[in-house]
Scaffold this motif. Structure first.
Motif, short mmCIF file in Angstrom:
data_model
loop_
_atom_site.label_atom_id
_atom_site.label_comp_id
_atom_site.label_asym_id
_atom_site.label_seq_id
_atom_site.Cartn_x
_atom_site.Cartn_y
_atom_site.Cartn_z
N SER A 482 -2.38 11.10 -0.26
CA SER A 482 -2.14 12.16 -0.95
C SER A 482 -1.44 12.09 -2.07
O SER A 482 -1.44 12.78 -3.07
CB SER A 482 -1.61 13.51 -0.01
OG SER A 482 -0.38 12.95 0.55
N ALA A 483 -0.39 11.21 -2.05
CA ALA A 483 0.45 10.93 -3.14
C ALA A 483 0.13 9.52 -4.07
O ALA A 483 0.19 9.54 -5.35
CB ALA A 483 1.95 10.42 -2.63
N PRO A 485 -3.59 7.60 -4.67
CA PRO A 485 -5.06 7.04 -4.25
C PRO A 485 -5.25 5.81 -3.84
O PRO A 485 -6.25 5.51 -3.27
CB PRO A 485 -5.73 7.62 -5.38
CG PRO A 485 -4.88 7.75 -6.61
CD PRO A 485 -3.55 8.03 -6.11
N ASN A 486 -4.46 4.86 -4.29
CA ASN A 486 -4.61 3.37 -3.94
C ASN A 486 -4.10 2.84 -2.89
O ASN A 486 -3.81 1.75 -2.51
CB ASN A 486 -4.36 2.55 -5.32
CG ASN A 486 -5.25 2.84 -6.25
OD1 ASN A 486 -6.50 2.76 -6.16
ND2 ASN A 486 -4.71 2.94 -7.59
N ALA A 487 -3.13 3.94 -2.08
CA ALA A 487 -2.32 3.35 -1.10
C ALA A 487 -2.87 2.72 0.04
O ALA A 487 -2.17 1.87 0.48
CB ALA A 487 -1.56 4.93 -0.50
N ALA A 488 -4.10 3.08 0.32
CA ALA A 488 -4.86 2.52 1.48
C ALA A 488 -5.10 1.04 1.24
O ALA A 488 -5.03 0.30 1.84
CB ALA A 488 -5.97 3.23 1.92
N PHE A 489 -5.71 1.00 0.00
CA PHE A 489 -6.03 -0.53 -0.25
C PHE A 489 -4.97 -1.58 -0.32
O PHE A 489 -5.15 -2.61 0.08
CB PHE A 489 -6.67 -0.36 -1.62
CG PHE A 489 -8.16 0.37 -1.65
CD1 PHE A 489 -9.19 -0.33 -0.96
CD2 PHE A 489 -8.22 1.38 -2.54
CE1 PHE A 489 -10.43 0.31 -0.93
CE2 PHE A 489 -9.44 2.09 -2.50
CZ PHE A 489 -10.66 1.45 -1.66
N ALA A 490 -3.80 -1.03 -0.98
CA ALA A 490 -2.53 -1.94 -0.95
C ALA A 490 -2.34 -2.41 0.44
O ALA A 490 -2.09 -3.69 0.65
CB ALA A 490 -1.54 -1.09 -1.64
N THR A 491 -2.17 -1.60 1.33
CA THR A 491 -2.06 -1.83 2.85
C THR A 491 -2.89 -2.79 3.43
O THR A 491 -2.60 -3.81 3.96
CB THR A 491 -1.71 -0.41 3.26
OG1 THR A 491 -0.90 0.37 2.89
CG2 THR A 491 -1.30 -0.57 4.86
N ILE A 513 -0.93 7.48 6.88
CA ILE A 513 -1.76 7.44 5.48
C ILE A 513 -2.29 8.89 5.28
O ILE A 513 -2.34 9.19 4.20
CB ILE A 513 -2.69 6.49 6.14
CG1 ILE A 513 -3.68 6.31 4.91
CG2 ILE A 513 -3.89 7.32 7.06
CD1 ILE A 513 -3.05 4.94 4.21
N SER A 514 -2.20 9.97 6.30
CA SER A 514 -2.78 11.12 6.12
C SER A 514 -1.81 12.25 6.13
O SER A 514 -2.09 13.59 5.90
CB SER A 514 -3.60 11.69 7.56
OG SER A 514 -2.86 11.60 8.68
N PHE A 515 -0.60 11.86 5.54
CA PHE A 515 0.59 12.87 5.41
C PHE A 515 0.16 13.91 4.10
O PHE A 515 -0.25 13.49 3.42
CB PHE A 515 1.73 12.31 5.03
CG PHE A 515 2.93 13.03 5.10
CD1 PHE A 515 3.66 13.41 6.09
CD2 PHE A 515 3.56 13.49 3.86
CE1 PHE A 515 4.62 14.34 6.01
CE2 PHE A 515 4.55 14.28 3.70
CZ PHE A 515 5.15 14.75 4.84
N GLY A 516 0.34 15.08 4.46
CA GLY A 516 0.10 16.23 3.59
C GLY A 516 -1.38 16.66 3.58
O GLY A 516 -1.77 17.51 2.72
N VAL A 523 -8.64 11.63 8.84
CA VAL A 523 -8.52 10.53 7.94
C VAL A 523 -7.83 9.37 8.57
O VAL A 523 -8.14 8.25 8.19
CB VAL A 523 -7.53 11.14 6.86
CG1 VAL A 523 -6.87 9.76 5.91
CG2 VAL A 523 -8.15 12.32 5.98
N THR A 524 -6.79 9.56 9.45
CA THR A 524 -6.21 8.61 10.15
C THR A 524 -7.04 7.69 11.07
O THR A 524 -6.89 6.44 10.91
CB THR A 524 -5.06 9.12 11.13
OG1 THR A 524 -4.07 10.10 10.45
CG2 THR A 524 -4.06 8.13 11.60
#
Lengths: 803, 216
Positions: A482-483, A485-491, A513-516, A523-524
């Motif tokens: 939510s903060a 959009p690329n967060a999941a890919f980097a991880t 990952i699904s915070f907010g 999502v999780t």
């Protein structure tokens, strides 16, 4: 030549049995053989020389029970001194030309450690430490810890050896017929713990003959990356015409042992019933065998006091629920020192099928060091899952790791220099699999490449501390999409590279990952699947989330990790979708006449789940305290009266009390979110007296008193009079309940009563327990004798009403 | 010589077990029965049945009895061993797992903890019975078994019994500072061989506590 150097390229021969030989020399039943070191040194030297003559390389000193529990320190010093001297003399006098070494022998104390015995872990370490120091003082070449049938005591001995010497340490355990230690550990669990702590060789001795021990030794060979040792009995003893004979003779014994040497065992000898002949034949049959090299098995694992959990292809679930973050009820439990609540969180997750429990009890208003120590200890008393010790407090971490029974998972280390300096020495000393977060002084990098670079730095630093990459598991940090959009890919990209290029296992706290976002589980669980597909080995997750469990079981089935899809079928066919609206259970009309309400019926019949559900339903419309007064208490009264009139028996009384407790738990949860206060009655201090460990009666009284609204301070069992008094004074408790089951502990009860009456005269003492009678109670000065739990409750109500 | 025996599950005595749980086969409700059976199922595979034992001569001295590893002037034991030349000393245990079950359920479900207590108590008694039946099967005449703490026989004797039987090593049984045993569902006892031949029907008759709730 140094001992370890010799071991590197050779098969090492140990000695054989001493007990049977000493008995033949006149040792009496019940006599301490250790005293023979100075009373009859010539006998010890003679026997040990026979072993050296037979080809033994390493004589184990005659100090099996030499510790400060059995001997005064002065005598202990004399015993160890003479024992090592005797072995050296035997080596000098022997005609054998082989390399000769002498090890300090350390056997078990004979006491069982807490929680199932009364021996404190640190006391146990201190006992072994005294013997180790003497072994160093009198020049042993190595330390041989043997015949240990409890993993926890084994850990205490190894820790004492490591903390008080630089000598090589060999550790040998005694397994039962079922292939486990007496306290439940499997060979894989022992390998994990002992290797983690840096034992130089590990293996098995005593209890059985070589054939029966073979399957256990083979498990060691499969798992161990250090040399494996074997020291079996000459089979089992039998009585033949009043003489003791063992059923495996030297020829068969040495054949069996030679087979295992060919399979890779590097250190061999004999235990009970074996003689120099057994060793001589074993040496003869293996002297031309080329030692099998000891190889690193690259196993990433953690262990509990029963089993090891290996990280591999099938994902590992780490339950996240023992953690106060964002949980009001959990925080309340920590503040109130309500360990039972925390334990139940652990049990519930185990029932859902997690493999490891994360344990985080950090809260500013409590002493985290003490709490973490206590919670890990209590969890290990009742749950056999490995724990992940989760704290940022280094002292709390060390204290918990020290007392952990097994090889723990450690959460966590990161790429900051200071942090690695704090954490890696603990990993090295106590063993463990450490979660490494890919962040450093500059925070969490945005790109996968930068996170991998930190991982590489962490691996390099770990190697400097002697920590192999198999003991590091990387967490590439799931951040809220939510903060960013690329967060999941980097991880995910970072973990894929770490898995594939660095060859390390990975773990994620997936929930972040699904915070907010609303309905976070959607999502999780999808992210969980995505990460698994990219090489995730383990996840810290909520096993009560149906979506997460669906992903887990489906993933395993899809990847062929679930034979015949058996686990998936079991999960899916028992799956009950969460009810969309709160529909009450159907109400058979007949029962309504018998009971005032469904809740009352559920409590009286002892139906826990129903009682909880019905209470939750009632709470939607009714005030918590009204439910207590109008429903639960009257139901308990029905059962209580029935018990007093002998129409209801003890199991039913307890089942009803449990159902009531479930109802109360719902009420407590409702009140901790609202503004209500628990209308508790007065405090009541409860304990089983010193010397007595029978606590079922006390626990029954506790349960009932709690149900009836008393604020019970339960001090547990085997409690010293002073401690009970202290608690009575602290709470200014108007009542104290004491329980004793055995006649031998009644004096302790009397002492406690006297102390309370003298120092806290306001407090009434009520006593109970199998041995007590009205007459006994009067004689020891109790204010009240309660013949059963209901009578204790009635009395407490009387006192409370008079306050 | 000390021997170790490993038994398979001895014959089951449900009435006795329910009595330890504070109820009877007649009084037990449907809900109690189903919980009880769930407990039995959970415990069954986790129990081990081990005994270690040895045979020792009895010497009679001015003050009492001398077994070599222990001397005593206990009147109750002397009466029990009247006419016996030899004794068997044994220790029996059903293992640590029952203690774990009891502890696990102490806070989770005291009703289950109660049933596990009762199952443990019944199992260890039945193990002792099975051991004694074995000895009788070898043609030995046995006196009723007599444990440290019975009558005037001091609990202190536990220390000597443990040393001579080597209990920790033989069957994984240990003694704590208060002279209690871990695992808790364990028994140590002395059995006289020979002597009076008539069977004592009531095991409780040696005990002075006549108002005991469990007296048979």
């Amino acid at each position: 030549m140094k001992f370890l150097e010799y071991l590197k390229n050779n098969i090492l021969y140990l000695d054989g049995g001493m007990g049977t030989l000493l008995q033949a020399e006149g040792l009496q039943p019940g006599e301490h053989p250790e005293r023979w070191n100075y009373e009859h040194p010539e006998v010890i030297v003679k026997l040990q020389k026979m072993y050296f003559d037979a080809g033994t390389n390493l004589i184990i000193s005659n100090t099996f029970g030499a510790n400060v529990l059995h001997f005064e320190l002065e005598e202990l010093d004399k015993i160890v001194k003479h024992a090592l001297e005797n072995a050296r003399t035997a080596a000098a006098e022997s005609t054998g030309t082989q390399e000769k070494f002498v090890a300090l022998d350390i056997g078990p104390t004979g006491r069982l450690l807490k929680p199932y015995g009364d021996f404190d872990f640190e006391e146990c370490v201190a006992v072994f430490a005294e013997t180790v120091k003497l072994g160093v003082k009198y020049g042993a070449d190595a330390i041989f810890i043997e015949t240990m049938n409890d993993s926890y005591e084994t850990k205490a001995a190894l820790l004492a050896a490591k903390e008080n010497s630089d000598l090589p340490v060999l550790v040998s355990n005694a397994y039962s017929e079922d292939g486990k230690l007496m306290t439940g550990a499997s060979p894989a669990a022992m390998v994990a713990m002992l290797e983690g702590m840096g034992a130089d060789a590990i293996g098995v001795n005593c209890s059985l003959g070589p054939k029966a021990l073979a399957p256990i030794v083979e498990q060691y060979l499969e798992k161990a990356s250090v040399p494996v040792l074997l020291k079996p009995n000459a089979g089992l003893p039998r009585d033949v015409d009043g003489k003791t004979v063992f059923d495996v003779l030297p020829d068969e014994f040495s054949d069996d042992v030679a087979e295992l040497v060919k399979k890779g065992v590097r250190i061999v000898g004999g235990c009970c019933g074996t003689t120099p002949d057994y060793i001589r034949e074993t040496v003869a049959k293996t002297t031309d065998v080329k030692p099998v090299p000891v190889t690193d098995k690259h196993i990433t694992c953690v262990s509990s006091y029963t089993h090891a959990v290996e990280f591999g292809a099938s994902p590992i679930l780490i339950g996240e629920r023992i953690n106060p973050t964002g949980k009001k009820r959990f925080k309340q439990a920590l503040v109130e020192n309500d360990i039972d609540y925390i334990l139940n969180e652990g049990l519930a997750q185990q029932e859902k099928g997690v493999h490891i429990l994360d344990v985080n009890v950090g809260l500013p208003e409590i002493d985290e060091v003490e709490m973490l120590k206590k919670v890990s200890f209590e969890l290990q008393a009742i749950i056999d899952l490995p724990l992940q010790i989760d704290t940022t407090d280094v002292t709390a971490m060390e204290q918990a790791l020290r007392r952990y029974n097994g090889k723990a998972m450690i959460n966590s280390v990161n790429g900051k220099e200071e942090n690695m300096k704090d954490i890696f020495p603990l990993v090295k000393k106590y063993g463990g699999l450490v979660v490494a977060l890919t962040l450093d002084e500059n925070g969490i990098p945005d790109t996968a490449a930068e996170r991998v670079a930190i991982a590489e730095k962490i691996l390099k630093t770990a190697a400097e501390y002697g920590i192999d990459k198999k003991d590091i598991i990387f967490d590439t940090l799931a951040m809220a999409i939510s903060a960013d959009p690329n967060a999941a890919f980097a991880t995910v990209n970072a973990l894929k590279e770490i898995k594939e290029r660095l060859g390390c296992h990975t773990s994620l706290g997936v929930s972040n990952i699904s915070f907010g976002l609303p309905n976070r589980d959607f999502v999780t669980s999808t992210f969980f699947a995505m990460a698994l597909e990219n090489g995730l080995s383990a996840a810290i997750m909520n096993p009560h989330s149906a979506d997460m469990m669906k992903t887990y079981y489906a993933y395993r089935a899809l990847h062929g990790y679930d034979e015949n899809c058996a686990d998936y079928i079991n999960f899916a066919s028992n799956f009950v979708p969460a009810a969309t609206t709160g529909t009450a259970a159907p109400q058979p009309a007949a029962d309504q006449q018998e009971f005032k309400s469904q809740l009352q019926k559920a409590v009286v019949k002892g139906l826990k789940e129903q009682a909880g559900e019905l209470t939750a339903k009632l709470l939607e419309e009714t005030a918590p305290l009204e439910i207590v007064q109008n429903e639960i208490i009257p139901a308990l009264d029905i059962v209580g009266k029935g018990y007093e009139q002998k129409t209801v028996y003890l199991p039913q009384l307890l089942m009803a009390a449990e159902a009531a407790k479930c109802a109360f738990e719902k009420i407590k949860a409702a009140m901790s979110t609202g503004n209500g206060s628990t209308a508790a009655k007065c405090s009541f201090v409860l304990a089983t007296v010193k010397g007595d460990i029978h606590d079922i009666g006390k626990n029954i009284v506790k349960l009932l008193l709690e149900n009836y609204g008393f604020d019970v301070a339960d001090l547990g069992r085997d409690v010293a009079p002073e401690l009970i008094l202290e608690e009575v004074k602290r709470l200014h408790a108007p009542m104290c309940g004491l329980s004793a089951l055995m006649t031998t502990t009644v004096p302790a009860m009397e002492e406690t009563i006297k102390l309370i009456h003298a120092e806290a005269p306001w407090c009434k003492v009520v006593v109970g327990g199998a041995v007590l009678t009205q007459d006994y109670a009067d004689r020891i000065g109790a204010d009240k004798y309660a013949k059963d739990a209901m009578e204790a409750v009635r009395y407490a109500d009387e006192i409370n009403a008079a306050l | 010589m000390i021997y170790t025996e490993v038994y398979t599950a001895p014959e089951w005595n449900e009435r006795e077990c329910l009595r330890y749980a504070g109820t009877t086969p007649q009084a037990v409700s449907v809900e109690e029965r189903s919980l009880f059976e769930a407990c039995l199922k959970e415990a069954e595979s986790k129990l081990t049945y081990k005994v270690c034992w040895g045979r020792f001569p009895v010497r009679r001295t001015e003050n009492g009895l001398d077994f070599g590893f222990f001397k005593t002037d206990s009147k109750a034991l002397m009466k029990n061993l009247e006419g016996c030349e030899e004794i068997i000393v044994f220790a029996a245990t059903i293992g640590l797992e029952i203690d774990r079950l009891i502890r696990r359920y102490t806070s989770l479900s005291p009703a289950k903890a109660l049933f596990f207590q009762a199952i443990g108590a019944e199992r260890i008694e039945s193990l002792c019975d099975a051991f004694c039946d074995d000895l009788k099967g070898k043609g030995l005449q046995l006196r009723p078994r007599f444990s440290p703490g019975y009558g005037d026989l001091p609990l202190e004797l536990q220390k000597d019994l443990f040393r001579v039987l080597d209990c920790p090593r033989k069957i994984g049984l240990s003694l704590n500072e208060s002279l209690l045993m871990s695992p808790s569902k364990s028994v140590t006892a002395i059995i006289g061989i020979g002597g009076r031949t008539e069977e004592e029907k009531n095991k409780c008759s040696a005990c002075e506590k006549t108002d005991c709730a469990y007296r048979g």
